[in-house]
Structures are given as structure tokens and as C-alpha cells.
Design a protein around this motif. Structure first.
Motif, mmCIF file in Angstrom:
data_model
loop_
_atom_site.group_PDB
_atom_site.id
_atom_site.type_symbol
_atom_site.label_atom_id
_atom_site.label_comp_id
_atom_site.label_asym_id
_atom_site.label_seq_id
_atom_site.Cartn_x
_atom_site.Cartn_y
_atom_site.Cartn_z
ATOM 1 N N LEU A 108 8.360 7.209 6.483
ATOM 2 C CA LEU A 108 9.121 6.118 6.445
ATOM 3 C C LEU A 108 10.755 6.253 7.005
ATOM 4 N N LYS A 109 10.615 7.118 5.906
ATOM 5 C CA LYS A 109 12.519 6.543 5.960
ATOM 6 C C LYS A 109 13.239 8.417 6.945
ATOM 7 N N LYS A 110 12.322 9.358 7.563
ATOM 8 C CA LYS A 110 12.679 10.383 8.882
ATOM 9 C C LYS A 110 12.067 9.202 9.786
ATOM 10 N N PHE A 111 11.230 8.481 10.055
ATOM 11 C CA PHE A 111 11.812 7.777 11.157
ATOM 12 C C PHE A 111 12.068 6.874 11.578
ATOM 13 N N GLU A 112 12.909 6.367 10.833
ATOM 14 C CA GLU A 112 13.527 4.666 10.144
ATOM 15 C C GLU A 112 12.585 4.157 10.088
ATOM 16 N N ILE A 113 11.928 3.227 9.327
ATOM 17 C CA ILE A 113 11.412 1.962 9.970
ATOM 18 C C ILE A 113 11.250 1.922 8.368
ATOM 19 N N GLU A 114 11.956 0.332 8.546
ATOM 20 C CA GLU A 114 11.910 -0.680 7.564
ATOM 21 C C GLU A 114 10.802 -0.848 6.980
ATOM 22 N N HIS A 115 11.470 -0.742 5.706
ATOM 23 C CA HIS A 115 9.977 -0.945 4.899
ATOM 24 C C HIS A 115 10.042 -1.510 3.471
ATOM 25 N N ASP A 116 9.226 -2.491 3.182
ATOM 26 C CA ASP A 116 8.928 -2.986 1.376
ATOM 27 C C ASP A 116 8.697 -2.464 0.989
ATOM 28 N N GLU A 117 8.142 -1.483 -0.646
ATOM 29 C CA GLU A 117 7.837 -0.593 -0.565
ATOM 30 C C GLU A 117 6.222 -1.466 -1.437
ATOM 31 N N LYS A 118 6.801 -2.741 -1.402
ATOM 32 C CA LYS A 118 5.405 -3.599 -2.435
ATOM 33 C C LYS A 118 4.204 -4.376 -1.183
ATOM 34 N N TYR A 119 4.285 -3.898 -0.261
ATOM 35 C CA TYR A 119 3.795 -3.896 0.806
ATOM 36 C C TYR A 119 3.286 -2.774 1.406
ATOM 37 N N LEU A 120 3.463 -1.538 1.183
ATOM 38 C CA LEU A 120 2.809 -0.266 2.051
ATOM 39 C C LEU A 120 1.330 -0.395 0.513
ATOM 40 N N PHE A 121 0.641 0.927 0.631
ATOM 41 C CA PHE A 121 -0.835 1.002 0.201
ATOM 42 C C PHE A 121 -0.581 0.778 -1.352
ATOM 43 N N GLU A 122 -1.880 0.574 -1.970
ATOM 44 C CA GLU A 122 -1.739 0.466 -3.201
ATOM 45 C C GLU A 122 -2.287 1.416 -3.436
ATOM 46 N N TRP A 123 -1.029 2.232 -4.784
ATOM 47 C CA TRP A 123 -0.667 3.353 -4.999
ATOM 48 C C TRP A 123 -1.108 3.641 -6.270
ATOM 49 N N VAL A 124 -2.111 4.729 -6.803
ATOM 50 C CA VAL A 124 -2.842 5.109 -7.755
ATOM 51 C C VAL A 124 -1.624 6.276 -8.857
#
Length: 154
Positions: free
Chosen positions: A136-152
Motif C-alpha cells: 500500500l505504501k509502495k503504490f501510494e494507496i491511501e488507506h486506514d488500517e482499521k479497514y484492512l483485513f482482520e489481522w491475527v
């Protein structure tokens, strides 16, 4: 006669629901071949499919006649059905909602292919979460980590 000509290369990344390590060594190759067959059946080019027990990388040569969202939906729906019909896991298998899609130029095909081929080696050094956030950072994609996958954790 005029036509449409394109070179669109997309790496798609998606995870098992709950990021569980459900993709077993014993049947993963069958799953990857099945996913490749879905892609080819939709008239697209499957370059490589590989992953880890909790996520998949799919590298596709995409024609502009197909929306990436439609292709990913079909891959996820049909591969879930394949896993469940073959009873590869106890209970009901499904993929998490969402996915990452990252585009590449012709000159990057070999590097992306080898990156996906060597997933186990890469994940000895970093987690799927680290890998995904790096994309996401490399491709400069704006994101909010709370909306990413459920992380284990772990």
C-alpha cells in the motif's frame, strides 16, 4: 480493422477469512491450479498463483473487457466453493472481504513472478501484514488500517 490493444498486469492479494492458516500443503497446488483455471476460463491470462496458508497472490494479464472486481469476485466465490465441495477444511471456508490490486509494467513481470513464486522465503523475514502495508505504501494507496483485513497477531 481497428482493435483494442493493451498490456495490463495486476497482482491481486487476498486473505483467508479471519486470517486463519487453512490452506494446507496437501491441497494448495490443486487450489492454485483451480484458481488459474478460473482466470483462463474468464479469458484472462494467469501468470502465477501462489501464497501462504493464510493468503494468496495471483498475478494476471488482464484484458480491458473485464473489471478486476468481477474477476476477483469470481475467483473468490468459485475457489471457496471448490474448497468446501472437496471438504479440504472442517466447517465452511471463505475468503475475507476485500483485496489488494497492484499494477505493473512489462519490465516488472519477471520480478513479480519470482516474488510470488518465493512466498515462503519472503515470509520468513516479514509477516503478511507487513508485506501488505508495504504494498500500500509502495503504490501510494491511501488507506486506514482499521479497514484492512482482520489481522491475527503472531
Amino acid at each position: 480493422m481497428p482493435g483494442t490493444f493493451s498490456q495490463i498486469y495486476i497482482q491481486v492479494v487476498f486473505a483467508v477469512k479471519g486470517r486463519q492458516n487453512l490452506i494446507a500443503q496437501s491441497w494448495k497446488d490443486n487450489l492454485y491450479k483451480y484458481i488459474s483455471g478460473i482466470i483462463k476460463g474468464k479469458g484472462q491470462k494467469s501468470i502465477i498463483v501462489n501464497g501462504m496458508p493464510d493468503h494468496i497472490h495471483v498475478f494476471i494479464g488482464l484484458k480491458p473487457s473485464m473489471a478486476i472486481s468481477d474477476l476477483v469476485r469470481d475467483i473468490k466465490n468459485n475457489s471457496s466453493k471448490f474448497i468446501n465441495e472437496n471438504k479440504f477444511v472442517k466447517g465452511n471456508f471463505s475468503w475475507q472481504e476485500g483485496y489488494g490490486a497492484f499494477s505493473y509494467s512489462q519490465s516488472h513481470i519477471d520480478n513479480v513472478y519470482h516474488y510470488i513464486l518465493n512466498q515462503e522465503k519472503h515470509h520468513k523475514k516479514r509477516t503478511f501484514r507487513e508485506e501488505y502495508i508495504d504494498f500500500l505504501k509502495k503504490f501510494e494507496i491511501e488507506h486506514d488500517e482499521k479497514y484492512l483485513f482482520e489481522w491475527v497477531d503472531g
